[in-house]
Scaffold this motif. Structure first.
Motif, PDB file in Angstrom:
ATOM      1  N   MET A 173      -7.065 -83.290 -51.373  1.00 24.38           N
ATOM      2  CA  MET A 173      -8.404 -83.101 -50.811  1.00 24.38           C
ATOM      3  C   MET A 173      -9.358 -84.217 -51.213  1.00 24.38           C
ATOM      4  N   LYS A 174      -9.080 -84.896 -52.326  1.00 28.86           N
ATOM      5  CA  LYS A 174      -9.913 -86.027 -52.721  1.00 28.86           C
ATOM      6  C   LYS A 174      -9.657 -87.237 -51.833  1.00 28.86           C
ATOM      7  N   ARG A 175      -8.447 -87.319 -51.295  1.00 32.57           N
ATOM      8  CA  ARG A 175      -8.120 -88.390 -50.361  1.00 32.57           C
ATOM      9  C   ARG A 175      -8.596 -87.988 -48.967  1.00 32.57           C
ATOM     10  N   ARG A 176      -8.217 -88.732 -47.965  1.00 35.31           N
ATOM     11  CA  ARG A 176      -8.536 -88.331 -46.591  1.00 35.31           C
ATOM     12  C   ARG A 176      -7.733 -87.087 -46.252  1.00 35.31           C
ATOM     13  N   SER A 177      -8.434 -85.999 -46.008  1.00 34.72           N
ATOM     14  CA  SER A 177      -7.744 -84.728 -45.797  1.00 34.72           C
ATOM     15  C   SER A 177      -7.271 -84.548 -44.350  1.00 34.72           C
ATOM     16  N   GLU A 178      -7.728 -85.396 -43.426  1.00 39.63           N
ATOM     17  CA  GLU A 178      -7.381 -85.207 -42.014  1.00 39.63           C
ATOM     18  C   GLU A 178      -5.870 -85.235 -41.762  1.00 39.63           C
ATOM     19  N   PRO A 179      -5.123 -86.199 -42.335  1.00 34.66           N
ATOM     20  CA  PRO A 179      -3.673 -86.183 -42.108  1.00 34.66           C
ATOM     21  C   PRO A 179      -3.007 -84.921 -42.652  1.00 34.66           C
TER      22      PRO A 179
END
Length: 226
Positions: A103-109
C-alpha cells in the motif's frame, strides 16, 4: 539481421514431476496430515523407480510438507493445535508487513490484480468449484507479497506457503466458509483501493485469525467423531 537465440526449455526431471504430483495431493487434501508415504507404492503408482520418489520426498521435506523419520519412514506433515497457532502468528506478521509495503507503493497494480482474482473467486463460489476457490484464495494472498517490493519477505512466506495451502484445503470444501471468505477478500480489495491502511490491516488480521480458529474447530470436531 540474425534471429535472436532461442532459450531451450528443459523438460522436468522425474524427481520434479514426482514432487509436483505428491505436493499437489497434499495441498489438495487428498493425502491427510500424518499419512504414511510409501516409496514403493508411490513408485509403482507413478511408474518410476524409487530414486526419484526418494529425492522428491527430500525436496518436499525442505518445503515443510513431508516429515522423514529415521527407522519409521516418510509421512505427510502434521501439526498440533499449538503449532498451527504459531504458524498463524508468523503468517500474520509477514502478511501484514506485505500489505503495508504494497500500500505504500503504487497500489493500482495490486488492486487490479486483486480485482481479477476476486471476480474469479465469486464465480467459483457461485459454481461451487471448491478446488478452484482454494487456488484463487492462495493467489490473492500471494499477490500481497508480489506487490510488496521485498523479495526477502516473499521468500520467507514461500517457506511455509504450501503448508498454508494444505491447511486451507481442509476448509475450502465448506460453501458457507467460502462465502464468508469471499466477502472478506472483496472488502479487503476495496479498502486497499480506498487507501485505508488501518482498516485493511485490521480486516486482514481478523480474516487470518478466524481462518485459524475455523481450522482448529474442524480438528476438534474430527477428533470427537473418532
Amino acid at each position: 539481421m540474425a534471429e535472436p537465440l532461442r532459450v531451450l526449455q528443459r523438460p522436468k526431471s522425474l524427481t520434479a514431476l514426482a514432487a509436483d504430483e505428491i505436493r499437489g495431493r497434499i495441498v489438495r487434501g487428498e493425502l491427510g496430515l500424518g499419512t504414511p508415504l510409501s516409496e514403493n507404492a508411490l513408485a509403482l503408482e507413478l511408474g518410476v523407480s524409487k530414486t526419484p520418489i526418494r529425492e522428491a520426498l527430500l525436496q518436499l521435506k525442505m518445503e515443510g510438507l513431508v516429515s522423514i523419520q529415521p527407522q519409521r519412514g516418510s509421512f505427510v506433515f502434521d501439526m498440533s493445535p499449538d503449532e498451527i497457532r504459531q504458524l498463524g502468528e508468523l503468517r500474520e506478521t509477514l502478511e501484514v508487513t506485505a500489505l503495508d509495503g504494497a500500500m505504500k507503493r503504487r497500489s493500482e497494480p495490486l488492486v487490479a490484480a486483486l480485482t481479477v482474482i476476486v471476480d474469479a473467486m465469486a464465480e467459483a463460489v457461485h459454481s461451487a468449484d471448491n478446488g478452484r476457490y482454494r487456488v484463487l484464495d492462495a493467489a490473492f494472498h500471494r499477490a500481497l507479497f508480489e506487490h510488496a517490493g521485498n523479495c526477502y519477505l516473499a521468500d520467507c512466506y514461500g517457506g511455509f506457503a504450501f503448508r498454508i495451502q494444505a491447511l486451507r484445503a481442509r476448509l475450502c470444501g465448506d460453501p458457507a466458509l467460502n462465502a464468508v471468505s469471499l466477502r472478506d477478500h472483496a472488502r479487503l480489495r476495496d479498502l486497499i483501493a480506498e487507501g485505508d491502511r488501518d482498516s485493511a490491516r485490521a480486516l486482514l488480521v481478523s480474516h487470518m485469525t478466524r481462518t485459524i480458529g475455523d481450522y482448529l474447530a474442524s480438528m476438534e470436531q474430527a477428533a470427537a467423531a473418532d
